[in-house]
Scaffold this active site. Structure first.
Site, mmCIF file in Angstrom:
data_model
loop_
_atom_site.group_PDB
_atom_site.id
_atom_site.type_symbol
_atom_site.label_atom_id
_atom_site.label_comp_id
_atom_site.label_asym_id
_atom_site.label_seq_id
_atom_site.Cartn_x
_atom_site.Cartn_y
_atom_site.Cartn_z
ATOM 1 N N GLY A 96 13.972 -106.887 -21.181
ATOM 2 C CA GLY A 96 14.899 -107.825 -21.808
ATOM 3 C C GLY A 96 15.530 -108.710 -20.745
ATOM 4 N N THR A 97 15.828 -108.128 -19.607
ATOM 5 C CA THR A 97 16.440 -108.880 -18.503
ATOM 6 C C THR A 97 15.533 -110.033 -18.078
ATOM 7 O OG1 THR A 97 17.628 -106.932 -17.734
ATOM 8 C CG2 THR A 97 17.265 -108.680 -16.108
ATOM 9 N N ASN B 159 25.760 -104.766 -27.142
ATOM 10 C CA ASN B 159 25.274 -103.448 -26.713
ATOM 11 C C ASN B 159 26.377 -102.409 -26.628
ATOM 12 O OD1 ASN B 159 25.544 -105.588 -24.639
ATOM 13 N ND2 ASN B 159 25.608 -103.860 -23.235
ATOM 14 N N GLN C 22 19.409 -105.436 -28.830
ATOM 15 C CA GLN C 22 20.016 -104.336 -29.597
ATOM 16 C C GLN C 22 19.682 -104.384 -31.084
ATOM 17 O OE1 GLN C 22 21.676 -101.590 -28.567
ATOM 18 N NE2 GLN C 22 21.568 -102.127 -26.409
ATOM 19 N N SER D 58 13.473 -105.955 -25.989
ATOM 20 C CA SER D 58 13.066 -104.991 -24.964
ATOM 21 C C SER D 58 12.466 -103.739 -25.606
ATOM 22 C CB SER D 58 14.308 -104.599 -24.155
ATOM 23 O OG SER D 58 13.985 -103.610 -23.223
ATOM 24 N N HIS E 96 12.147 -100.585 -24.586
ATOM 25 C CA HIS E 96 12.723 -99.239 -24.478
ATOM 26 C C HIS E 96 13.909 -99.003 -25.404
ATOM 27 C CE1 HIS E 96 16.303 -99.712 -21.665
ATOM 28 N NE2 HIS E 96 15.713 -100.850 -21.436
ATOM 29 N N THR F 239 -1.024 -109.856 -13.802
ATOM 30 C CA THR F 239 -1.924 -109.117 -14.699
ATOM 31 C C THR F 239 -1.121 -108.366 -15.754
ATOM 32 O OG1 THR F 239 -3.547 -108.929 -12.946
ATOM 33 C CG2 THR F 239 -3.742 -107.350 -14.764
ATOM 34 N N CYS G 82 23.983 -100.524 -18.090
ATOM 35 C CA CYS G 82 23.658 -101.516 -17.053
ATOM 36 C C CYS G 82 24.892 -101.991 -16.296
ATOM 37 C CB CYS G 82 23.000 -102.743 -17.661
ATOM 38 S SG CYS G 82 22.099 -102.407 -19.130
HETATM 39 N N1 PLP Z 1 20.475 -107.228 -23.422
HETATM 40 C C1 PLP Z 1 21.120 -106.239 -24.054
HETATM 41 C C2 PLP Z 1 22.021 -106.558 -25.202
HETATM 42 C C3 PLP Z 1 20.947 -104.908 -23.644
HETATM 43 O O1 PLP Z 1 21.579 -103.932 -24.274
HETATM 44 C C4 PLP Z 1 20.094 -104.650 -22.545
HETATM 45 C C5 PLP Z 1 19.931 -103.282 -22.019
HETATM 46 O O2 PLP Z 1 20.813 -102.463 -22.137
HETATM 47 C C6 PLP Z 1 19.425 -105.730 -21.946
HETATM 48 C C7 PLP Z 1 19.646 -107.005 -22.402
HETATM 49 C C8 PLP Z 1 18.498 -105.528 -20.791
HETATM 50 O O3 PLP Z 1 17.257 -105.039 -21.244
HETATM 51 P P1 PLP Z 1 16.291 -104.326 -20.194
HETATM 52 O O4 PLP Z 1 16.878 -102.966 -19.943
HETATM 53 O O5 PLP Z 1 14.966 -104.263 -20.896
HETATM 54 O O6 PLP Z 1 16.252 -105.172 -19.006
#
Ligand code: PLP
Length: 389
Positions: free
Chosen positions: A74-75, A155, A183, A203, A205, A241, A329
């Site tokens: 997601g980042t 989140n 989320q 994302s 995970h 890749t 995070c």
């Molecule tokens: N955006 C939100 C709202 C999140 O909750 C998170 C992760 O906690 C992210 C972005 C980041 O995603 P990733 O862990 O895949 O980088």
């Protein structure tokens, strides 16, 4: 409290890989290991798997496959949006970026990183429930705005934002609109057409796929300069890749999520969350942050009077209950107070007594009972220790 029992209530931080996702991925490590860019049979088989994953992921969010790109997270998706849109607009007149004050750091920090390149970044405030102010957004938008980024759900609190209305305001001024749907994808219905977003990040995970795979929706024709150059994979949007097993896993997780949403199981998740919330509230001196507005089904953010959230989280951990003090995070940064709760104007002592309980697939009614028992006991013990009862 049962000894050695682990109750995982931190699904907003990450989710376990679903068994069907793991099974779908396994052959792509050591048997079907071709490079999707190779033109021989093994390469073509890998390409088919990647494109199938793309169809499955795109279908979950109502996108066409050609608008869906795979990233590492997601980042990375949100960084690609913020920086990619800015780089594409470097010579234009639009130099302002508007973000909500409660965005994830992957949006806030990516936006701030554009300031040295001549972009101005403004944070749109939220109300006491954490909902972004449409009035302020409408006031601040203008013909010099390049991009508006407002997350689909927060989140820390699970609060769902009025994304469709934000998109309408952004588009009314000719700006692009991005939503961080990390989320929400897999947890509530997400449809890029319905939300009318130009760009959307998610994302793997957070929905039963492994860590290290992300999705990025880019509406056809949206100008985004890629961050990674090289072999032009992902139609030039993201060279490197392809991570075939993880793409297969994300596709399988998206299929499972579609079934979860169709089956109405999300209502069961919300009912369990509400039951945990109701029982913890009855302890007294407990406030539900964002409780007055729509939230994603599994997330609950609580502040307890008289105790520290970190102490509560650590004590619960000793009894086998995994919760968090906020976003995984953001841990260990700044003064330790969440920028989300601060933006909601909660006093520092309330912010300091906050924990997040987040539940999801596999969390049972018996887990909910045990979680409530552990938390109640820990709150009592910590209040006793602090002489607050
Ligand atoms: N955006 C939100 C709202 C999140 O909750 C998170 C992760 O906690 C992210 C972005 C980041 O995603 P990733 O862990 O895949 O980088």
């Amino acid at each position: 409290m049962e000894e050695n029992r682990i109750i995982y209530a931190d699904h907003a931080a990450t989710t376990p890989v679903l068994p069907e996702v793991r099974d779908a991925m396994l052959p792509f490590f050591a048997e079907r290991y071709g490079n999707p860019s190779s033109l021989h049979g093994d390469g073509l088989a890998a390409r088919d798997a990647v494109e199938q994953g793309r169809e499955e992921a795109a279908s979950l969010i109502g996108a066409s496959a050609e608008e869906l790109f795979f990233t590492s997270s997601g980042t990375e998706s949100s960084n690609t949006v913020l920086k990619g849109c800015a780089f594409a607009a470097m010579t234009g007149e639009r130099r302002r970026i508007l973000v909500s004050a409660v965005e994830h750091p992957s949006v806030l920090a990516a936006a701030d990183a554009l300031v040295p390149f001549g972009f101005a970044v403004e944070r749109i405030p939220v109300d006491e429930n954490g909902v972004v102010s449409l009035g302020v957004l409408a006031e601040r938008i203008g013909a010099d705005c390049l991009l508006v980024s407002v997350m689909h759900a927060n989140n820390e609190t699970g609060v769902i934002q009025p994304v469709k209305e934000c998109a309408r305001i952004a588009h009314g001024a000719g700006a692009l609109f991005h939503t961080d749907a990390v989320q929400t994808v897999g947890h509530i219905p997400v449809d890029v057409g319905e939300l009318d977003c130009d760009l959307l990040s998610f994302s793997g995970h957070k929905l039963g796929a492994p860590k290290g795979i992300g999705g990025l929706y880019v509406r056809k024709g949206t100008p985004v300069t890629p961050l990674l150059h090289g072999g032009s994979q992902e139609r030039g949007m993201r060279s490197g890749t392809e991570n075939v097993p993880y793409i297969v896993g994300l596709g399988a997780a998206c299929l499972a999520a579609a079934e979860y949403l169709r089956s109405g199981e999300a209502a069961g998740t919300a009912a369990l969350r509400d039951s945990v919330e109701g029982r913890l509230r009855s302890l007294g001196g407990c406030r539900v942050n964002g409780g007055g507005v729509p939230r994603v089904p599994g997330t609950l953010n609580l502040s307890f009077d008289g105790i520290g959230g970190e102490s509560l989280m650590l004590m619960c951990d000793l009894y086998g209950l995994r919760i968090s003090t906020g976003s995984a995070c953001g841990m260990g940064k700044g003064d330790g107070i969440s920028h989300v709760l601060r933006a909601m104007h909660l006093p520092d002592d309330v912010c300091g007594g906050t924990v997040r309980v987040s539940i999801g697939a596999g969390f049972t009614a018996s887990d909910a009972d045990a979680a409530v028992e552990i938390m109640s006991r820990c709150v009592e013990m910590l209040r006793d220790a602090a002489g607050k009862r």
